[in-house]
Write a protein that holds these residues in place. Sequence first.
Motif, PDB file in Angstrom:
ATOM      1  N   ALA A 124       0.822  -1.215   0.000  1.00 16.11           N
ATOM      2  CA  ALA A 124       0.000   0.000   0.000  1.00 16.11           C
ATOM      3  C   ALA A 124       0.853   1.261   0.000  1.00 16.11           C
ATOM      4  O   ALA A 124       0.426   2.304  -0.484  1.00 16.11           O
ATOM      5  N   CYS A 125       2.071   1.173   0.524  1.00 14.34           N
ATOM      6  CA  CYS A 125       2.955   2.345   0.639  1.00 14.34           C
ATOM      7  C   CYS A 125       3.901   2.503  -0.547  1.00 14.34           C
ATOM      8  O   CYS A 125       4.743   3.401  -0.544  1.00 14.34           O
ATOM      9  N   ARG A 126       3.769   1.665  -1.537  1.00 16.17           N
ATOM     10  CA  ARG A 126       4.638   1.772  -2.725  1.00 16.17           C
ATOM     11  C   ARG A 126       4.343   3.083  -3.456  1.00 16.17           C
ATOM     12  O   ARG A 126       3.189   3.428  -3.654  1.00 16.17           O
ATOM     13  N   ASN A 127       5.369   3.823  -3.803  1.00 10.56           N
ATOM     14  CA  ASN A 127       5.233   5.084  -4.558  1.00 10.56           C
ATOM     15  C   ASN A 127       4.312   6.089  -3.873  1.00 10.56           C
ATOM     16  O   ASN A 127       3.353   6.584  -4.482  1.00 10.56           O
ATOM     17  N   LEU A 128       4.596   6.413  -2.631  1.00  8.71           N
ATOM     18  CA  LEU A 128       3.761   7.353  -1.878  1.00  8.71           C
ATOM     19  C   LEU A 128       3.798   8.772  -2.434  1.00  8.71           C
ATOM     20  O   LEU A 128       2.759   9.434  -2.510  1.00  8.71           O
ATOM     21  N   LEU A 129       4.977   9.237  -2.778  1.00  8.72           N
ATOM     22  CA  LEU A 129       5.079  10.611  -3.254  1.00  8.72           C
ATOM     23  C   LEU A 129       4.334  10.774  -4.571  1.00  8.72           C
ATOM     24  O   LEU A 129       4.454   9.956  -5.474  1.00  8.72           O
ATOM     25  N   GLY A 130       3.531  11.819  -4.631  1.00  6.46           N
ATOM     26  CA  GLY A 130       2.694  12.065  -5.801  1.00  6.46           C
ATOM     27  C   GLY A 130       1.287  11.510  -5.665  1.00  6.46           C
ATOM     28  O   GLY A 130       0.425  11.763  -6.506  1.00  6.46           O
ATOM     29  N   ARG A 131       1.033  10.763  -4.590  1.00  6.06           N
ATOM     30  CA  ARG A 131      -0.290  10.164  -4.387  1.00  6.06           C
ATOM     31  C   ARG A 131      -1.292  11.213  -3.909  1.00  6.06           C
ATOM     32  O   ARG A 131      -0.947  12.160  -3.214  1.00  6.06           O
ATOM     33  N   ARG A 132      -2.538  11.025  -4.275  1.00  2.30           N
ATOM     34  CA  ARG A 132      -3.620  11.922  -3.850  1.00  2.30           C
ATOM     35  C   ARG A 132      -3.806  11.855  -2.343  1.00  2.30           C
ATOM     36  O   ARG A 132      -3.661  10.805  -1.738  1.00  2.30           O
ATOM     37  N   ILE A 133      -4.167  12.991  -1.756  1.00  2.00           N
ATOM     38  CA  ILE A 133      -4.527  13.047  -0.339  1.00  2.00           C
ATOM     39  C   ILE A 133      -5.989  13.439  -0.272  1.00  2.00           C
ATOM     40  O   ILE A 133      -6.403  14.460  -0.835  1.00  2.00           O
ATOM     41  N   LEU A 134      -6.769  12.594   0.399  1.00  2.00           N
ATOM     42  CA  LEU A 134      -8.201  12.823   0.557  1.00  2.00           C
ATOM     43  C   LEU A 134      -8.544  12.977   2.028  1.00  2.00           C
ATOM     44  O   LEU A 134      -7.940  12.326   2.886  1.00  2.00           O
ATOM     45  N   SER A 135      -9.546  13.812   2.304  1.00  2.00           N
ATOM     46  CA  SER A 135     -10.063  13.893   3.669  1.00  2.00           C
ATOM     47  C   SER A 135     -10.952  12.680   3.901  1.00  2.00           C
ATOM     48  O   SER A 135     -11.350  12.000   2.953  1.00  2.00           O
ATOM     49  N   GLU A 136     -11.283  12.434   5.162  1.00  2.00           N
ATOM     50  CA  GLU A 136     -12.143  11.278   5.457  1.00  2.00           C
ATOM     51  C   GLU A 136     -13.545  11.459   4.888  1.00  2.00           C
ATOM     52  O   GLU A 136     -14.304  10.500   4.792  1.00  2.00           O
ATOM     53  N   ARG A 137     -13.892  12.659   4.471  1.00  2.00           N
ATOM     54  CA  ARG A 137     -15.180  12.917   3.801  1.00  2.00           C
ATOM     55  C   ARG A 137     -15.086  12.794   2.287  1.00  2.00           C
ATOM     56  O   ARG A 137     -16.060  12.991   1.586  1.00  2.00           O
ATOM     57  N   GLY A 138     -13.860  12.529   1.782  1.00  2.00           N
ATOM     58  CA  GLY A 138     -13.681  12.320   0.349  1.00  2.00           C
ATOM     59  C   GLY A 138     -13.283  13.557  -0.437  1.00  2.00           C
ATOM     60  O   GLY A 138     -13.259  13.524  -1.666  1.00  2.00           O
ATOM     61  N   THR A 139     -12.945  14.625   0.245  1.00  2.00           N
ATOM     62  CA  THR A 139     -12.522  15.846  -0.430  1.00  2.00           C
ATOM     63  C   THR A 139     -11.035  15.756  -0.748  1.00  2.00           C
ATOM     64  O   THR A 139     -10.224  15.442   0.126  1.00  2.00           O
ATOM     65  N   GLU A 140     -10.669  16.046  -1.991  1.00  2.00           N
ATOM     66  CA  GLU A 140      -9.258  16.014  -2.353  1.00  2.00           C
ATOM     67  C   GLU A 140      -8.556  17.232  -1.775  1.00  2.00           C
ATOM     68  O   GLU A 140      -8.987  18.370  -1.965  1.00  2.00           O
TER      69      GLU A 140
END
Length: 143
Positions: free
Chosen positions: A83-99
Motif C-alpha cells: 500500500a505504501c509503494r510510490n507514496l510521493l505524488g499520491r492523492r490526499i483525501l479527507s475522510e469525507r472524500g474531499t481532495e
Amino acid sequence: MLLSEITDRPVMDTEAAQSIGQVDSLVITPRPAHITALRLKKTNGGGTLLTWQKVHAIGPDAIMARAHAQEGADEDITEQAAACRNLLGRRILSERGTEIGLLQDIDFDSESGQVQGLLTSSGTLPGQKLIGIGSYAVVVQDS
C-alpha cells in the motif's frame, strides 16, 4: 528529516561493513503515524524491506543498520508495504472524500520514526492527521 533527503542514500550493514541497498521509500503505519520499514532498492541479498527497529542511525552519508538487518523483514509487513509503494505524488483525501492535494514529501523524526508532517501541494498537514494509506490515496482527518 524528509523522505526526499534520504531517498537513494546507501544502507550499510554495521557488522559486514557493506552496502545492503539504497533507500527507495518508506512503509508507514497510521494511528499513530510512524515508519514501520524502509523500502530498499538495489539490495544485496535478503529482502527489499528493512524494519525500522533494525535502523541503527541515519547519518548524512549513509543509513546504518544492525547486522543481518533484512532477515525476516518481509514476512510481517508485506500488505502494508504494498500500500505504501510510490507514496510521493499520491492523492490526499479527507475522510469525507474531499481532495486536499498531492503528497510531495514526508517529514519524520529520524530517531523515533514518528511521522511529523505530510507536505502536500496545498500546505503541510500534521502527521497525527494520517488515518489510512491505500493504493489509491492517503486519507487524513478532516480539520
